[in-house]
Design a protein around this motif. Sequence first.
Motif, PDB file in Angstrom:
ATOM      1  N   ASN A   1       0.779  -1.259   0.000  1.00  0.00           N
ATOM      2  CA  ASN A   1       0.000   0.000   0.000  1.00  0.00           C
ATOM      3  C   ASN A   1       0.803   1.298   0.000  1.00  0.00           C
ATOM      4  OD1 ASN A   1      -2.573  -1.112  -0.139  1.00  0.00           O
ATOM      5  ND2 ASN A   1      -2.815  -1.217   2.072  1.00  0.00           N
ATOM      6  N   LEU A   2       2.094   1.256   0.234  1.00  0.00           N
ATOM      7  CA  LEU A   2       2.823   2.497   0.455  1.00  0.00           C
ATOM      8  C   LEU A   2       3.435   3.085  -0.810  1.00  0.00           C
ATOM      9  CD1 LEU A   2       4.496   1.862   3.922  1.00  0.00           C
ATOM     10  CD2 LEU A   2       2.585   3.357   3.377  1.00  0.00           C
ATOM     11  N   TRP A   3       2.559   3.498  -1.731  1.00  0.00           N
ATOM     12  CA  TRP A   3       3.031   4.294  -2.872  1.00  0.00           C
ATOM     13  C   TRP A   3       1.835   4.934  -3.547  1.00  0.00           C
ATOM     14  CZ3 TRP A   3       6.600   7.254  -3.968  1.00  0.00           C
ATOM     15  CH2 TRP A   3       6.953   7.634  -5.256  1.00  0.00           C
ATOM     16  N   CYS A   4       2.083   6.039  -4.245  1.00  0.00           N
ATOM     17  CA  CYS A   4       0.997   6.795  -4.866  1.00  0.00           C
ATOM     18  C   CYS A   4       0.676   6.312  -6.280  1.00  0.00           C
ATOM     19  CB  CYS A   4       1.318   8.285  -4.866  1.00  0.00           C
ATOM     20  SG  CYS A   4       2.862   8.692  -5.703  1.00  0.00           S
ATOM     21  N   GLU A   5       1.195   5.156  -6.677  1.00  0.00           N
ATOM     22  CA  GLU A   5       0.815   4.486  -7.917  1.00  0.00           C
ATOM     23  C   GLU A   5       0.410   3.061  -7.559  1.00  0.00           C
ATOM     24  OE1 GLU A   5       3.200   5.406 -11.675  1.00  0.00           O
ATOM     25  OE2 GLU A   5       4.694   5.594 -10.083  1.00  0.00           O
ATOM     26  N   THR A   6      -0.368   2.431  -8.455  1.00  0.00           N
ATOM     27  CA  THR A   6      -0.786   1.064  -8.192  1.00  0.00           C
ATOM     28  C   THR A   6      -0.077   0.112  -9.141  1.00  0.00           C
ATOM     29  OG1 THR A   6      -2.926   1.724  -7.301  1.00  0.00           O
ATOM     30  CG2 THR A   6      -2.772  -0.502  -8.181  1.00  0.00           C
TER      31      THR A   6
ATOM     32  N   GLY B   1      -3.206   6.281  -9.694  1.00  0.00           N
ATOM     33  CA  GLY B   1      -2.946   6.692  -8.320  1.00  0.00           C
ATOM     34  C   GLY B   1      -2.870   5.483  -7.404  1.00  0.00           C
ATOM     35  N   GLY B   2      -2.649   5.736  -6.125  1.00  0.00           N
ATOM     36  CA  GLY B   2      -2.562   4.662  -5.155  1.00  0.00           C
ATOM     37  C   GLY B   2      -2.744   5.220  -3.752  1.00  0.00           C
ATOM     38  N   SER B   3      -3.027   4.370  -2.773  1.00  0.00           N
ATOM     39  CA  SER B   3      -2.959   2.932  -2.970  1.00  0.00           C
ATOM     40  C   SER B   3      -4.268   2.294  -3.397  1.00  0.00           C
ATOM     41  CB  SER B   3      -2.485   2.267  -1.674  1.00  0.00           C
ATOM     42  OG  SER B   3      -3.403   2.490  -0.618  1.00  0.00           O
TER      43      SER B   3
ATOM     44  N   ARG C   1      -7.856   9.367  -1.509  1.00  0.00           N
ATOM     45  CA  ARG C   1      -8.092  10.633  -2.213  1.00  0.00           C
ATOM     46  C   ARG C   1      -7.234  10.797  -3.464  1.00  0.00           C
ATOM     47  NH1 ARG C   1      -6.141  14.045   2.147  1.00  0.00           N
ATOM     48  NH2 ARG C   1      -5.426  12.068   3.040  1.00  0.00           N
ATOM     49  N   ILE C   2      -5.998  10.300  -3.450  1.00  0.00           N
ATOM     50  CA  ILE C   2      -5.138  10.421  -4.632  1.00  0.00           C
ATOM     51  C   ILE C   2      -5.752   9.715  -5.841  1.00  0.00           C
ATOM     52  CG2 ILE C   2      -2.892   9.818  -5.628  1.00  0.00           C
ATOM     53  CD1 ILE C   2      -1.701  10.144  -2.797  1.00  0.00           C
ATOM     54  N   PRO C   3      -6.108   8.427  -5.742  1.00  0.00           N
ATOM     55  CA  PRO C   3      -6.724   7.770  -6.890  1.00  0.00           C
ATOM     56  C   PRO C   3      -8.095   8.337  -7.239  1.00  0.00           C
ATOM     57  CG  PRO C   3      -6.659   6.291  -4.999  1.00  0.00           C
ATOM     58  CD  PRO C   3      -5.827   7.471  -4.653  1.00  0.00           C
ATOM     59  N   ALA C   4      -8.853   8.794  -6.233  1.00  0.00           N
ATOM     60  CA  ALA C   4     -10.144   9.428  -6.519  1.00  0.00           C
ATOM     61  C   ALA C   4      -9.914  10.665  -7.380  1.00  0.00           C
ATOM     62  CB  ALA C   4     -10.856   9.796  -5.222  1.00  0.00           C
ATOM     63  N   PHE C   5      -8.909  11.455  -7.053  1.00  0.00           N
ATOM     64  CA  PHE C   5      -8.561  12.634  -7.851  1.00  0.00           C
ATOM     65  C   PHE C   5      -8.138  12.225  -9.260  1.00  0.00           C
ATOM     66  CE2 PHE C   5      -4.960  15.153  -9.457  1.00  0.00           C
ATOM     67  CZ  PHE C   5      -5.603  16.356  -9.710  1.00  0.00           C
ATOM     68  N   ASN C   6      -7.220  11.282  -9.353  1.00  0.00           N
ATOM     69  CA  ASN C   6      -6.697  10.876 -10.659  1.00  0.00           C
ATOM     70  C   ASN C   6      -7.780  10.319 -11.577  1.00  0.00           C
ATOM     71  OD1 ASN C   6      -4.177  11.609  -9.800  1.00  0.00           O
ATOM     72  ND2 ASN C   6      -3.256   9.596  -9.938  1.00  0.00           N
ATOM     73  N   CYS C   7      -8.798   9.698 -10.983  1.00  0.00           N
ATOM     74  CA  CYS C   7      -9.839   9.035 -11.773  1.00  0.00           C
ATOM     75  C   CYS C   7     -11.175   9.773 -11.748  1.00  0.00           C
ATOM     76  CB  CYS C   7     -10.013   7.595 -11.291  1.00  0.00           C
ATOM     77  SG  CYS C   7      -8.530   6.575 -11.503  1.00  0.00           S
ATOM     78  N   GLY C   8     -11.166  11.020 -11.295  1.00  0.00           N
ATOM     79  CA  GLY C   8     -12.344  11.863 -11.412  1.00  0.00           C
ATOM     80  C   GLY C   8     -13.495  11.521 -10.495  1.00  0.00           C
ATOM     81  N   LEU C   9     -13.213  11.008  -9.305  1.00  0.00           N
ATOM     82  CA  LEU C   9     -14.254  10.542  -8.391  1.00  0.00           C
ATOM     83  C   LEU C   9     -14.322  11.379  -7.115  1.00  0.00           C
ATOM     84  CD1 LEU C   9     -13.444   6.714  -8.524  1.00  0.00           C
ATOM     85  CD2 LEU C   9     -15.271   7.894  -9.784  1.00  0.00           C
ATOM     86  N   PHE C  10     -15.371  11.095  -6.328  1.00  0.00           N
ATOM     87  CA  PHE C  10     -15.439  11.599  -4.965  1.00  0.00           C
ATOM     88  C   PHE C  10     -14.773  10.563  -4.066  1.00  0.00           C
ATOM     89  CE2 PHE C  10     -18.907  13.637  -7.142  1.00  0.00           C
ATOM     90  CZ  PHE C  10     -18.897  14.924  -6.644  1.00  0.00           C
ATOM     91  N   GLY C  11     -13.901  11.036  -3.199  1.00  0.00           N
ATOM     92  CA  GLY C  11     -13.248  10.142  -2.254  1.00  0.00           C
ATOM     93  C   GLY C  11     -13.221  10.807  -0.890  1.00  0.00           C
ATOM     94  N   HIS C  12     -13.730  10.129   0.116  1.00  0.00           N
ATOM     95  CA  HIS C  12     -13.797  10.739   1.445  1.00  0.00           C
ATOM     96  C   HIS C  12     -12.930   9.985   2.443  1.00  0.00           C
ATOM     97  CE1 HIS C  12     -15.489  13.072   4.751  1.00  0.00           C
ATOM     98  NE2 HIS C  12     -15.617  11.939   5.428  1.00  0.00           N
TER      99      HIS C  12
END
Length: 552
Positions: A205-210, A229-231, A257-268
């Motif tokens: 889990n410890l990176w901002c890419e998957t 994005g990741g994780s 939140r990072i992957p939600a941002f990268n993929c155009g979603l809401f992430g809480h």
Amino acid sequence: MAGNKKEKVEKVHVRKSRSPAKNLRTSNTCNCLLYVLSFIRFIYDYIVSFVFDYVYKDTPSKTLPPVEDKLVLESCSTIVNKIKNKEVTCRHVTECFIKRIKQVNSILNAVVDTRFEKALSEADEYDKLIELADTEEKINLIFDGKPLFGVPFTSKESTGAKGMAWTFGMLSRTGIKCNEDAEVVKSLKTAGAILIGVTNVPEINLWCETRNKVYGQTNNPYNTNFTAGGSSGGEASIISACGSPLGLGTDIGGSARIPAFNCGLFGHKLTTGLINTKGMTFRKGTEKHTMVSAGPLTKYAQDLIPVIKAFLGPEKSLEFKISQEVDLSSLKYYYVNDPDDLRVSPISDDLQIALDRAVKSITDITELPPLKVKLSGTRYSYSLWRYWMTREEESDFAAALGNNQSRVSVWSEVPKTILCRSNHTLAAVLKLIDMQLPKVNETWALAETEKLSNEISTLLNDDGVLLFPSSPTTAKHHCEPFLHPYNFAYWAIFNVLKLPVTQVPLGLGKNGLPLGIQVVAGMHQDRLCVAVANHLEKIFGGWKPPFITNIE
């Protein structure tokens, strides 16, 4: 003696009289140095972007097929209502999303293990309950306490789900299946949701890419040459592509939140401490301190509250007034457009314009316009997060990387990585290297954290909201984040502060990739984040399909 004392006082006086000029020279020197460093940072970012643009210029993005059934475009709330009104069956809903996963997963590599047959069987059981309910009262009883009745969902592979793969992206755990559901998975199932699969994660889990050596790399649905994005990258990728209406993410440094941002979603990201962490990787749920939290990833803002309520349960939902309406005009609004951290990239024009537009939309609904603020500690975001990762997280990363059976040595893994013979990803090895670097000064870190925490809690209290950039740029090309290792600090600082945050999509940039903004509120004020997210969705349109929609 008296004369000497007088002379000494006079000398001191002279030194003091010169200090303003001396301070001015020092200030000018610092400003000049900051300008030079900023310029160097700009040139560095430009060169990196130029190189990656050149590398990928002849690699076409794979296009996602359009959806065949518009049901997969619907919100979770709409799906539940349709099931309740007997317009669709749970089986049909589940079949639609299973079919969509089969359509897009070969392009995205997001879903890594499935339970399609079991999910359909569970859907059939739900349908039988509805079929036997011959009155409205009986129907209401079935749906009481189950706000996600019949809604399929996915969860990241590192969060335990009974009978599903549970490798955390580690080769040493290949083939391992989980024996029981994590507490957060149980929460969604209790709320009536049906698990259909688990999704890809970076190693442990410890990176901002998957990307990992078990399943490979997950692609961004808007452009497969870019990172998801990741994780929680697998989650965000498949949800945005309409393979799942709802995702379960976890977040220790922006992981939801990072992957939600990268993929155009809401992430809480829920206020830290509100959920039980048992089953999230090696966690037992008994940890005394942690920065990790969980939260939903959805295409629509209206789906956030039902999922948050499912996570919290009825008592906590009532205690924190999760369902209580929010008068947006009565809130106090603040915004930051630059964290003043020279280690992170400057905000791009697209993201700056998006932030300005978001501020303008708030100005239109409140008497007091949002106030621009500078938070003293945001320039230390990465250093503070790094300190608290070592203090609050009880796991030993080198041991965790060895599946808690042996400790992985940085001295053996670096040569293996250079020779392309390591069983671990570059991100994991870099983390091992980071562990060898000097630790962040504890006295300084504690003081700066307390200062920033007091500053922001005083600012927000229980009626304030902060608009904060989601990222300096839109999603990066695959592997490009290795050359921007500190940019995730935009998200990580709120894990340090343990505050609730909602990532909100704000349309697409000039390059066709999602824009966004973070909405931050005070401790336990999650509902304020979601209320503002709902407003911004109405103004900016929220999630934009990463494929052509030809269904009327």
